[in-house]
Design a protein around this motif. Structure first.
Motif, PDB file in Angstrom:
ATOM      1  N   TYR A  54      41.073  31.990  47.330  1.00  0.00           N
ATOM      2  CA  TYR A  54      42.351  32.570  47.747  1.00  0.00           C
ATOM      3  C   TYR A  54      42.722  32.104  49.155  1.00  0.00           C
ATOM      4  N   ASP A  64      48.366  28.069  43.470  1.00  0.00           N
ATOM      5  CA  ASP A  64      49.031  29.310  43.088  1.00  0.00           C
ATOM      6  C   ASP A  64      48.317  30.467  43.781  1.00  0.00           C
ATOM      7  N   ASP A  67      48.023  33.809  41.710  1.00  0.00           N
ATOM      8  CA  ASP A  67      46.956  33.816  40.709  1.00  0.00           C
ATOM      9  C   ASP A  67      45.597  33.942  41.378  1.00  0.00           C
ATOM     10  N   GLN A  71      42.750  36.879  40.888  1.00  0.00           N
ATOM     11  CA  GLN A  71      41.356  36.580  40.547  1.00  0.00           C
ATOM     12  C   GLN A  71      40.389  37.344  41.454  1.00  0.00           C
ATOM     13  N   SER A  95      49.745  42.910  44.805  1.00  0.00           N
ATOM     14  CA  SER A  95      50.274  41.979  43.816  1.00  0.00           C
ATOM     15  C   SER A  95      51.547  42.511  43.163  1.00  0.00           C
ATOM     16  N   SER A 102      55.080  41.389  37.133  1.00  0.00           N
ATOM     17  CA  SER A 102      53.897  40.647  36.707  1.00  0.00           C
ATOM     18  C   SER A 102      53.047  41.515  35.778  1.00  0.00           C
ATOM     19  N   GLY A 104      50.091  40.735  34.660  1.00  0.00           N
ATOM     20  CA  GLY A 104      48.724  40.709  35.155  1.00  0.00           C
ATOM     21  C   GLY A 104      48.489  41.679  36.290  1.00  0.00           C
TER      22      GLY A 104
END
Length: 418
Positions: A54, A64, A67, A71, A95, A102, A104
């Motif tokens: 990250y 990204d 993403d 993670q 997020s 999103s 996710g």
């Protein structure tokens, strides 16, 4: 009068806010690492690696970062400790601010709250996730958790109605963390048994509800305990499934993803993949004949369900109780034809199999399954693809592989053991 520039200003405000939110994500990661340093305990290695990815993504225009941040949350969720679940929730909240639609992010948000025992808030986040899924089917694990949380709430609500006066004690429990609600439900049940006796119909129903509630706290409900016809296999069963078949173990490394080796990988009779993997047919091949996964963290049963379709699924883990609970909760009906039984849960340490003391609990999943396949010795060809570079295996694991390698083809990233 409508301002034609209003939409543009709002869009620019959102874009300006994103760097600050990504910086907030980095600060949360730093605070997590600092807390472990203060306590003198090492953080989970997978979380540290995800944080590193990250951090690097923030300075890489092509990466990204969103993403990569998710993670971090996923790895924290898998680790399962209180601090890790807190990190997962913080990451999820950040997020959802970065991308409010999103799937996710809202899924991670719900699972983190769920792991912390905050059922009502988890249901609300899962509801946001379902709204974004729209006409698609929600992930099997999420649908099961939503059903489980609703059934737990229904148990408390019905129990409160059985004894209207004292039942007021239960009415606020669904909004409280499960760690607080479960002991209070137990105390309420004991008090009603002492007050009315076991012969009272209301008490008997209360005991049924409490038993159901406790089971749903321990593990998610499932509509198909037989897992869609999945067949358990032991050592002899696995040997029979692999006898005479060519096998390749494929790395999750990015080089494989873009390698163009997909057709060659699919030519093997059994393709073995480990833990969380991605498929890109051109590089990784399409097929998965055996999926191996190792349980990590203090609460491995809280991890993501194993939805990837495979012929055989092997779950490695210790102690036995955690292994049983994780397999009950994370196996998905129809996602595998065969699943390894308890005799295959710790092949390296089990004296009935290898019984080798040199391999500890941190041994990689890839090496664990490779050593098991080598021990069974029934495959005429056993190759590794994508494990040719340092870091793909632990140093002692890589040394073991190279000592037994019969051929190394750098152009194909292939190491042959047969």
């Amino acid at each position: 009068m409508t301002n034609p520039l209003a939409g543009l200003f709002k869009a620019r405000q959102k874009e300006a806010a994103r760097p600050a939110l990504f910086a907030r994500g980095m600060r949360l990661c730093g605070e997590y690492l600092a807390a472990h340093e203060d306590r003198g305990t090492p953080p989970d290695a997978r979380i540290s690696r995800a944080i590193g990815v990250y951090a690097a993504s923030l300075d890489t225009p092509s990466a990204d970062s969103f993403d990569a941040l998710l993670q971090v949350g996923e790895r924290a969720l898998e680790a399962g400790g209180a601090g890790e679940l807190g990190l997962a929730l913080d990451v999820a909240e950040t997020s959802t601010l970065i991308r409010q639609r999103s799937k996710g992010a809202w899924r991670l948000h719900g699972r983190a709250l769920d792991g912390l025992g905050r059922d009502e808030e988890a249901l609300e986040s899962y509801g946001r996730y379902l709204t974004l899924v729209q006409n698609g089917d929600p992930a099997e694990g999420i649908a099961r958790r939503i059903d489980t949380l609703r059934r737990r709430r229904a148990c408390l609500e019905e129990a409160a109605g059985l004894f209207p006066g004292p039942g007021a004690e239960l009415r606020g429990l669904p909004a409280r963390p499960t760690g607080d609600a479960a002991p209070e439900f137990a105390a309420f049940t004991r008090a009603r048994v002492a007050e009315h006796g076991m012969g009272d119909p209301g008490v008997r129903r209360l005991l049924e509800l409490y038993g159901t509630y406790r089971r749903l706290v321990e593990r998610s409900g499932t509509a198909d305990p037989l897992l869609g016809g999945t067949t358990p296999v032991g050592v002899s069963g696995l040997r029979g499934l692999l006898a005479g078949r060519t096998v390749c173990l494929v790395s999750n490394a990015g080089e494989v993803f873009g390698s163009g080796l997909g057709a060659e990988i699919d030519d093997y009779d059994v393709v073995v993949r480990c833990d969380a993997f991605r498929i890109r047919a051109e590089g990784t091949g399409r097929r998965t004949g055996l999926h191996a996964v190792t349980l990590r963290g203090g609460t491995p049963w809280e991890g993501s369900p194993w939805t990837q379709r495979t012929g055989i699924r092997l779950v490695f883990g210790d102690p036995a109780g955690a292994w049983r609970r994780a397999t009950r909760q994370r196996l998905v009906p129809g996602a595998q034809e065969h699943v390894g039984d308890a005799s295959l849960r710790r092949p390296l340490a089990d004296p009935a199999l290898l019984g080798e003391d040199r391999w500890d609990a941190g041994t990689s999943t890839a090496f664990t399954v490779l050593r098991l396949l080598d021990f069974l010795d029934v495959s005429p060809r056993l190759d590794l693809i994508g494990f040719d570079k340092p870091g793909r295996l632990r140093p002692r694991e890589a040394e073991w592989v190279m000592d037994r390698a019969t051929h190394v083809d750098d152009s194909k990233m292939r190491i042959a053991l047969r």
